[in-house]
Scaffold this motif. Sequence first.
Motif: not given
Length: 177
Positions: A69-71, A116, A141
């Motif tokens: 996931y985008h972080h 990600r 996030r």
Amino acid sequence: MDQQQSIAPRPVEPRQLRFTDDGSTPNSLLPVLLYAMQWPHGTNRAAAFEALFEVHGWPALWRDGVFPYHHFHPNAHEVLGVAQGEARLTLGGTAGQTISVKAGDVLVLPAGTGHRCVTCSEDFVVVGGYPRGQEDYEIERPNARGHAQAVARIAKVALPELDPVLGKEGGVVALWR
């Protein structure tokens, strides 16, 4: 022969990637650096990255993959050494760029840079490290509501004294000042 040369082969100059703030993922005005390193056959790259990063003040804290996931990290810069396998990573948030990385590559991400894992081989392993004093990194996030606070925190993150791959020469020292 200096200590760095005894630990790792000399990489080519890093490729620079730049990403803009999209209102959710802060990213950075500083470029992401991508080093392509060729290690001798049979090298334990995970151990070699750990030693290299330690010598240059970016202690490795973990061996694992990259979150799917985008972080980003609002309080730390990060180095990722690809010890084995290959992956496609998106850098810069949802409007960023997807790149391919393979064993031997090193990514240096300035604080705030979104990242990600999109896909990876089953044997994909990354060694992750942070500059001394930034080892207590946080994971956030992308979020438009908390964006201004993240940007303010990122602005306070100190620049590292050394590049995790090159030490005193080039890389972060030359390109982030």
